[in-house]
Every structure is written in structure tokens, then in C-alpha cells.
Motif scaffolding. Structure first.
Motif, PDB file in Angstrom:
ATOM      1  N   GLY A 137      17.212  -0.161  -0.101  1.00  0.00           N
ATOM      2  CA  GLY A 137      17.981  -0.016  -1.341  1.00  0.00           C
ATOM      3  C   GLY A 137      17.515  -0.918  -2.460  1.00  0.00           C
ATOM      4  N   LEU A 138      16.679  -1.922  -2.130  1.00  0.00           N
ATOM      5  CA  LEU A 138      16.171  -2.830  -3.149  1.00  0.00           C
ATOM      6  C   LEU A 138      15.064  -2.217  -3.992  1.00  0.00           C
ATOM      7  N   ILE A 139      14.451  -1.172  -3.470  1.00  0.00           N
ATOM      8  CA  ILE A 139      13.325  -0.587  -4.176  1.00  0.00           C
ATOM      9  C   ILE A 139      13.691   0.784  -4.712  1.00  0.00           C
ATOM     10  N   SER A 140      13.055   1.181  -5.758  1.00  0.00           N
ATOM     11  CA  SER A 140      13.346   2.468  -6.372  1.00  0.00           C
ATOM     12  C   SER A 140      12.740   3.599  -5.558  1.00  0.00           C
ATOM     13  N   THR A 141      13.509   4.632  -5.333  1.00  0.00           N
ATOM     14  CA  THR A 141      12.993   5.798  -4.616  1.00  0.00           C
ATOM     15  C   THR A 141      12.052   6.614  -5.503  1.00  0.00           C
ATOM     16  N   LYS A 142      12.017   6.247  -6.771  1.00  0.00           N
ATOM     17  CA  LYS A 142      11.153   6.969  -7.714  1.00  0.00           C
ATOM     18  C   LYS A 142       9.822   6.254  -7.916  1.00  0.00           C
ATOM     19  N   ASN A 143       9.585   5.265  -7.102  1.00  0.00           N
ATOM     20  CA  ASN A 143       8.328   4.531  -7.194  1.00  0.00           C
ATOM     21  C   ASN A 143       7.163   5.479  -6.948  1.00  0.00           C
ATOM     22  N   GLU A 144       6.295   5.611  -7.911  1.00  0.00           N
ATOM     23  CA  GLU A 144       5.189   6.570  -7.800  1.00  0.00           C
ATOM     24  C   GLU A 144       3.898   5.929  -7.343  1.00  0.00           C
ATOM     25  N   GLU A 145       3.951   4.631  -7.074  1.00  0.00           N
ATOM     26  CA  GLU A 145       2.732   3.996  -6.578  1.00  0.00           C
ATOM     27  C   GLU A 145       2.511   4.380  -5.144  1.00  0.00           C
ATOM     28  N   ALA A 148       0.821  -1.207   0.000  1.00  0.00           N
ATOM     29  CA  ALA A 148       0.000   0.000   0.000  1.00  0.00           C
ATOM     30  C   ALA A 148       0.856   1.259   0.000  1.00  0.00           C
ATOM     31  N   SER A 149       2.094   1.129   0.489  1.00  0.00           N
ATOM     32  CA  SER A 149       3.002   2.281   0.537  1.00  0.00           C
ATOM     33  C   SER A 149       3.998   2.310  -0.611  1.00  0.00           C
ATOM     34  N   ILE A 150       4.474   1.138  -1.044  1.00  0.00           N
ATOM     35  CA  ILE A 150       5.563   1.121  -2.027  1.00  0.00           C
ATOM     36  C   ILE A 150       5.183   0.468  -3.344  1.00  0.00           C
ATOM     37  N   GLY A 151       3.975  -0.069  -3.449  1.00  0.00           N
ATOM     38  CA  GLY A 151       3.542  -0.718  -4.684  1.00  0.00           C
ATOM     39  C   GLY A 151       3.756  -2.225  -4.644  1.00  0.00           C
ATOM     40  N   GLU A 152       2.963  -2.941  -5.430  1.00  0.00           N
ATOM     41  CA  GLU A 152       2.974  -4.398  -5.388  1.00  0.00           C
ATOM     42  C   GLU A 152       4.289  -5.001  -5.868  1.00  0.00           C
ATOM     43  N   GLU A 153       4.866  -4.461  -6.941  1.00  0.00           N
ATOM     44  CA  GLU A 153       6.109  -5.023  -7.473  1.00  0.00           C
ATOM     45  C   GLU A 153       7.267  -4.815  -6.501  1.00  0.00           C
ATOM     46  N   ALA A 154       7.336  -3.649  -5.875  1.00  0.00           N
ATOM     47  CA  ALA A 154       8.396  -3.387  -4.897  1.00  0.00           C
ATOM     48  C   ALA A 154       8.225  -4.274  -3.672  1.00  0.00           C
ATOM     49  N   ALA A 155       6.975  -4.449  -3.245  1.00  0.00           N
ATOM     50  CA  ALA A 155       6.710  -5.311  -2.096  1.00  0.00           C
ATOM     51  C   ALA A 155       7.102  -6.759  -2.408  1.00  0.00           C
ATOM     52  N   LEU A 156       6.851  -7.188  -3.642  1.00  0.00           N
ATOM     53  CA  LEU A 156       7.238  -8.536  -4.051  1.00  0.00           C
ATOM     54  C   LEU A 156       8.759  -8.686  -4.040  1.00  0.00           C
ATOM     55  N   LYS A 157       9.453  -7.650  -4.476  1.00  0.00           N
ATOM     56  CA  LYS A 157      10.919  -7.696  -4.477  1.00  0.00           C
ATOM     57  C   LYS A 157      11.456  -7.832  -3.054  1.00  0.00           C
TER      58      LYS A 157
END
Length: 211
Positions: free
Chosen positions: A202-210, A29-38
Motif C-alpha cells: 500500500g506504500l507504493i502506487s499501483t500506477k507505477n509505470e517503471e 527492478a520491478s517497482i522503480g527506484e523511488e518506490a523501492a526507496l519508500k
């Protein structure tokens, strides 16, 4: 003697199938589904690494289906499917299967605790030799580890799983049992939990707009 000691011990690992939208929903809900999966896949790798050399039997329980290919070596981990309507029933059935298979000391963990290490699990099994139960409190009001020599009648029933009431309700169920508490640990369920671990961030993009 040492060999027999380890033969009596079983580690149950509960894992969700790593599918976008099915794992770490509060974090997603905060970082997006793909980032959460990562993040979740990284936590699965961590769990596999800290358990693969542990000298006990190990069963990995999937939530939805047993995939043909995954990170769990079939020579080390027995792969099974969770059975039950809710988490409590699924855990109880996993414990029951272990006891019916002849194990005396059974510990269950999830697959998303970055703070957990192999030495912690060794300590938990050694602790369970001298008590009826062992529990690892999570800082969010749940627990990250539970070890039992038998199945107390209510320990997996009448809980609001995923809430901050699970630990206290479980402790109430075990009040008449010899119970040892391990050190509290931090689950990673929300972005605030993730912020404590720069390596994971660091695994997730700081530019994630979700969201």
C-alpha cells in the motif's frame, strides 16, 4: 546481575544509506527506484522501532557515510561506518570492533526484515548466553541474524554474498560450534516477497509505470 548481563550484549545493525538506486536494487527492478526507496525507508523505521527499547548496546553501521540527520537517536544508537571490501569483511570488522570494546555476546541484523520483532531479538540474546552461536535462517538461502561469542576464522570469508548459498556455507563453517537455529524469516528483496505484506504494498502506487 541483570545490569551486567545487558552490558555484555551488543546489537549491530547494518543499513544502507537511503538513496534512490542504492537500496533494494532487485526490488527496484520491478517497482522503480523511488518506490523501492519508500519501502526501504519504511523498513528502516520498523528496524529502529523494534530495537530502540532493547536493553543492550546498539551500533548502527551505515554503508556509505554517516548523515547529519537521520532517524537514529544518538542517545540510543552509536553511529558508525562499515569498513571493508565486501559484506563479509564489513561484518567481520564490525564484530571485531565489538569484541575489542569488551562485549561478550554480539548479534548482527540487517535493516530490512519486516517479520522481525523486539521479542525475537530478546530471544536471540538469551539463546546466545547458552550457545556459541545463534543464526536466523532467511527463506532466500541467506540469514537475517547472526550471533557470536567469538569470530570463527572462515565464517565471513569465501561467500557469494546475496546468493542462496550463504546460509549453507555459513552452517558448514559453524559445524564444530554449538549453534542454535532460530525460526526462518522472510527477507524483502523481490516483488514476490513484497506481495506477502499488503501494508507494504500500500506504500507504493499501483500506477507505477517503471519496470
Amino acid at each position: 546481575m541483570k545490569k551486567d548481563f545487558f552490558k555484555r550484549n551488543l546489537l549491530l545493525i547494518f543499513a544502507r544509506n537511503p538513496v534512490p538506486g542504492k537500496v533494494k536494487k532487485r526490488l527496484a527492478a520491478s517497482i522503480g527506484e523511488e518506490a523501492a526507496l519508500k519501502i526501504y525507508n519504511h523498513l528502516l523505521q520498523h528496524t529502529m522501532k523494534i530495537t530502540r527499547n532493547l536493553q543492550v548496546d546498539k551500533w548502527i553501521f551505515y554503508s556509505e557515510e554517516i548523515p547529519e540527520k537521520d532517524i537514529w537517536d544518538i542517545n540510543i544508537f552509536s553511529k558508525k561506518l562499515q569498513q571493508g571490501k565486501d559484506l563479509g569483511e564489513r561484518m567481520e570488522n564490525a564484530f571485531r570492533s565489538g569484541f575489542e570494546a569488551g562485549f561478550s555476546n554480539i548479534i548482527i541484523i540487517g535493516s530490512d526484515l519486516y517479520d522481525l520483532g523486539e521479542e525475537d531479538l530478546k530471544k536471540a540474546f538469551l539463546t546466545l548466553q547458552h550457545s556459541e552461536a545463534v543464526i536466523g535462517p532467511a527463506t532466500d538461502g541467506g540469514y537475517y541474524l547472526l550471533g557470536l561469542k567469538s569470530i570463527p576464522s572462515q565464517v565471513f570469508k569465501n561467500k557469494t554474498w546475496g546468493s542462496n548459498t550463504v546460509l549453507q556455507a555459513t552452517l558448514q563453517d559453524l559445524k564444530n560450534h554449538q549453534l542454535i537455529h532460530l525460526e526462518p524469516r522472510n527477507d524483502i528483496d523481490r516483488f514476490e516477497d513484497l506481495e506477502k505484506y499488503p501494508g507494504l504494498l500500500g506504500l507504493i502506487s499501483t500506477k507505477n509505470e517503471e519496470q
